[in-house]
Design an enzyme around this catalytic site. Structure first.
Site, short mmCIF file in Angstrom:
data_model
loop_
_atom_site.label_atom_id
_atom_site.label_comp_id
_atom_site.label_asym_id
_atom_site.label_seq_id
_atom_site.Cartn_x
_atom_site.Cartn_y
_atom_site.Cartn_z
N SER A 98 0.84 -1.19 0.00
CA SER A 98 0.00 0.00 0.00
C SER A 98 0.88 1.25 0.00
O SER A 98 2.11 1.17 0.06
CB SER A 98 -0.92 -0.01 1.22
OG SER A 98 -0.15 -0.04 2.41
N GLY A 133 1.01 5.65 -3.81
CA GLY A 133 0.68 6.92 -4.46
C GLY A 133 -0.33 6.79 -5.57
O GLY A 133 -0.27 7.56 -6.55
N ASP A 171 -6.07 -8.30 -1.40
CA ASP A 171 -6.82 -8.09 -0.16
C ASP A 171 -8.23 -8.66 -0.33
O ASP A 171 -8.90 -8.39 -1.33
CB ASP A 171 -6.94 -6.60 0.18
CG ASP A 171 -5.61 -5.96 0.50
OD1 ASP A 171 -4.64 -6.70 0.74
OD2 ASP A 171 -5.55 -4.71 0.51
N ILE A 172 -8.69 -9.40 0.67
CA ILE A 172 -10.00 -10.04 0.54
C ILE A 172 -11.12 -9.01 0.44
O ILE A 172 -12.11 -9.20 -0.28
CB ILE A 172 -10.23 -11.02 1.72
CG1 ILE A 172 -11.47 -11.86 1.44
CG2 ILE A 172 -10.33 -10.29 3.06
CD1 ILE A 172 -11.63 -13.03 2.40
N GLU A 173 -10.97 -7.86 1.15
CA GLU A 173 -12.06 -6.89 1.16
C GLU A 173 -12.23 -6.15 -0.16
O GLU A 173 -13.28 -5.57 -0.43
CB GLU A 173 -11.89 -5.88 2.30
CG GLU A 173 -10.58 -5.13 2.26
CD GLU A 173 -9.53 -5.74 3.17
OE1 GLU A 173 -8.69 -4.99 3.69
OE2 GLU A 173 -9.56 -6.96 3.37
N LYS A 230 14.32 -5.15 -8.58
CA LYS A 230 13.71 -6.46 -8.73
C LYS A 230 12.31 -6.34 -9.33
O LYS A 230 11.46 -5.63 -8.80
CB LYS A 230 13.65 -7.17 -7.38
CG LYS A 230 15.03 -7.54 -6.82
CD LYS A 230 15.73 -8.54 -7.74
CE LYS A 230 17.06 -8.98 -7.16
NZ LYS A 230 17.75 -9.96 -8.05
N GLN A 249 5.67 -8.73 -11.32
CA GLN A 249 5.17 -9.88 -12.08
C GLN A 249 4.10 -10.64 -11.27
O GLN A 249 3.05 -11.01 -11.80
CB GLN A 249 6.32 -10.81 -12.43
CG GLN A 249 7.37 -10.22 -13.36
CD GLN A 249 8.54 -11.16 -13.57
OE1 GLN A 249 8.36 -12.37 -13.71
NE2 GLN A 249 9.75 -10.62 -13.57
N ALA A 253 9.43 12.17 -6.49
CA ALA A 253 9.53 13.55 -6.99
C ALA A 253 9.92 14.48 -5.85
O ALA A 253 9.66 14.20 -4.68
CB ALA A 253 8.20 13.99 -7.60
N CYS A 301 -11.26 26.12 13.27
CA CYS A 301 -12.24 25.27 13.93
C CYS A 301 -11.99 25.26 15.44
O CYS A 301 -12.21 26.27 16.11
CB CYS A 301 -12.22 23.86 13.33
SG CYS A 301 -13.71 22.90 13.70
N HIS A 334 -13.06 25.31 7.61
CA HIS A 334 -11.77 24.75 7.22
C HIS A 334 -11.36 25.30 5.85
O HIS A 334 -11.61 24.67 4.82
CB HIS A 334 -11.85 23.22 7.16
CG HIS A 334 -11.96 22.57 8.51
ND1 HIS A 334 -10.85 22.17 9.22
CD2 HIS A 334 -13.04 22.30 9.28
CE1 HIS A 334 -11.25 21.65 10.38
NE2 HIS A 334 -12.57 21.73 10.44
N GLU A 371 -8.57 25.38 4.44
CA GLU A 371 -7.55 24.57 3.75
C GLU A 371 -8.16 23.63 2.73
O GLU A 371 -7.49 23.22 1.77
CB GLU A 371 -6.72 23.78 4.77
CG GLU A 371 -7.43 22.66 5.51
CD GLU A 371 -8.13 23.09 6.78
OE1 GLU A 371 -8.41 22.22 7.64
OE2 GLU A 371 -8.43 24.30 6.92
#
Length: 543
Positions: free
Chosen positions: A13, A16, A146-148, A186, A191, A240, A381, A515, A517
């Site tokens: 995981s 990106g 992943d099973i989910e 590698k 693969q 990057a 906030c 918020h 942002e």
């Protein structure tokens, strides 16, 4: 009919995928196409609203009040296309919807199963509200295997057959690790990941290979051979220097060109990436530097404040300076000596949103430091609410001022908001109700005083900003707070809910209930962050 780009991830995981999806959408947008990005999250929570930031990072809020994955913030910042509730779906929402229908008897006695009922619901979500779009990019959360995530993988496999292979492309993001002891990259993990995906019925059309070292031509050819894709469709993705350099980097590697070719579209003229080049140039060649101290509760995980960090970067871009963010744990500021040592070097101080009592006294002490030392201050906030508590205690003489969020108090300067008006009508909340999805969420208008600092920053007296909170500053204390110099310069249109407070006698002191942002973009920095960083630049010249 919209074309679909399905993005999956393999090996590990945190490769990106979200940034890749946002960058690809920005590149297609720069070619003149209309795009939208969606996120499929396999977890069983209905949304991330009740999840700890340490588990999930920040909760990104849309104009229409959805609490969503932080990747939607990347989508908005890179494309400027406002996200909606329909752009983020979880397994929890899918199952909640299906079980509700089953209880009502909507399935007419049928046995409800993952196939077709769950996969059909996922497909309906993917295809909803896609009129007038050229491309819909769908990012599948988690890692192949992943099973989910299996129902989502099966759903997009089916969807390709439904809409036609000419209208869908699969992009798989994998890891090509560098083994230092062997001095080699590698390809075997890639693969195996592609083999796993193929076993589920999906053959990727493009591979995006995350790697720390340049991917040699021989390794690209090897990956192409074993993974059954053209060599040109193996796209290296090196780290990057800035996330805003990623679209340029992917374009240089041919990502957007290969995607169009996979659709059978001739790429035509090159995209206009001038605004991205200008952003990267400002980041690489700043004319100065400022340091902003963020006094928060979740500073151990910067993703908990992802949009906040990026908005500060955007403020730096607007002012042609580099913004260094110093993450400061609020709990340590309950010691006055630590407070002074840590905050004196700061050119500006920001107290962000959050929940719970832990670290609150340290945040209040930080507000007091900024007020008394004339350091630029922005409270967001909870940060605004604690600025009001600080003003009440230390200026207005209300020694026991506090917020009911932390328990019962005789001086509730901040209290639970019981009701408010929204686009859907009157909203009412009780103290013992559910926590999920019950806050004041999404975009709400505010009216600003014409002679206020806030109005001069916005260049307007009517604004709309995104909210996520269940406590409000108590207007019964307005007179006392304003007598101490803390002016209520922004209110809800009905005048009942404080939106902005400021100190006109301070070089730059603003608290906002919303918020800001969440609406900032690198090519369109939010006015508050533009002005806040400008104030930090002025402060840097004084110290």
């Amino acid at each position: 009919m919209a074309r679909y780009i399905f993005i999956t991830g393999g090996v590990v995981s945190s490769l990106g995928k979200g940034l890749m999806a946002a960058s690809l959408a920005a590149l297609l947008q720069a070619r003149g196409y209309r795009v939208r990005i969606r996120k499929f999250d396999p977890y069983l929570n209905v949304d991330p609203g009740t999840m700890s930031p340490y588990q999930h990072g920040e909760v990104y809020v849309t104009d229409d009040g959805a609490e969503t994955d932080l990747d939607l913030g990347h989508y908005e910042r890179f494309t400027g296309v406002p996200s909606r509730k329909s752009d983020n779906i979880t397994s929890g929402r899918i199952y909640q919807s299906i079980i509700s229908k089953e209880r009502r008897g909507d399935f007419l006695g049928a046995t409800v199963q993952v196939i077709p009922h769950v996969t059909d619901a996922i497909k309906q979500f993917a295809q909803a509200e896609t009129e007038d779009l050229d491309f819909v990019l769908c990012e599948i959360g988690g890692t192949v295997g992943d099973i989910e995530s299996l129902p989502f993988i099966e759903a997009i496999r089916q969807l390709r057959n439904d809409i036609g292979r000419e209208n869908s492309v699969f992009v798989h993001v994998t890891l090509v690790p560098y083994i230092a002891a062997a001095g080699e990259l590698k390809t075997k993990p890639t693969q195996h990941s592609v083999r796993e995906l193929t076993s589920l019925g999906i053959q990727p059309d493009l591979l995006v290979c995350r790697c720390e070292q340049p991917l040699p031509d021989g390794e690209r050819a090897k990956i192409a051979l074993f993974c059954n894709v053209p060599k040109s469709a193996v796209i290296p993705a090196l780290d990057a220097r800035s996330i805003y350099a990623v679209p340029l980097q992917y374009h240089a590697e041919g990502l957007d060109t290969e995607v169009l070719r996979a659709f059978g579209i001739q790429p035509g003229r090159a995209p206009d990436l001038s605004r991205w080049s200008e952003i990267v140039d400002r980041l690489d060649n700043p004319e100065g530097e400022v340091t902003v101290g963020v006094v928060g509760k979740y500073v151990g995980l910067p993703d908990a404040y992802k949009s906040l960090h990026e908005a500060l970067v955007h403020g730096g871009i607007a002012n042609k300076v580099r913004v260094r963010v110093k993450w400061l744990d609020a709990e340590m500021f309950e010691d006055d000596e630590a407070l002074v040592d840590q905050l004196e070097p700061m050119h500006a101080i920001l107290v962000p949103g959050g929940f719970g009592e832990r670290g609150s006294e340290g945040k209040i002490a930080s507000v007091r430091f900024a007020r008394e030392r004339n350091v630029p201050f922005l409270g967001i906030c909870l940060g605004m609410q604690l600025a009001c508590v600080e003003g009440a205690r230390n200026v207005a003489g209300i020694a026991n001022a506090s917020t009911t969020e932390f328990g019962s108090t005789g001086e509730p300067v901040v209290g639970l908001i019981g009701e408010w008006m929204s686009a859907e009508g009157l909203q009412q909340r009780a103290a013992g109700g559910d926590l999920g999805g019950t806050m004041r969420l999404g975009a709400y208008p505010a009216a600003l005083a014409g002679n206020s600092v806030a109005a001069s920053i916005y260049g307007d007296t009517h604004i709309s900003e995104r909210h996520r909170h269940r406590y409000e500053v108590n207007t019964n204390y307005r007179e006392a707070l304003e007598s101490g110099g803390l002016v209520f310069s922004g209110l809800s249109p009905d005048g009942q809910l404080p939106e902005i407070v400021e100190r006109p006698d301070h070089p730059w002191f603003v608290g906002v209930q919303f918020h800001p942002e969440l609406k900032s973009k690198p090519f369109d920095p939010h006015p508050l962050f533009r002005s806040f960083v400008e104030a930090a630049v002025r402060q840097s010249r004084l110290v």
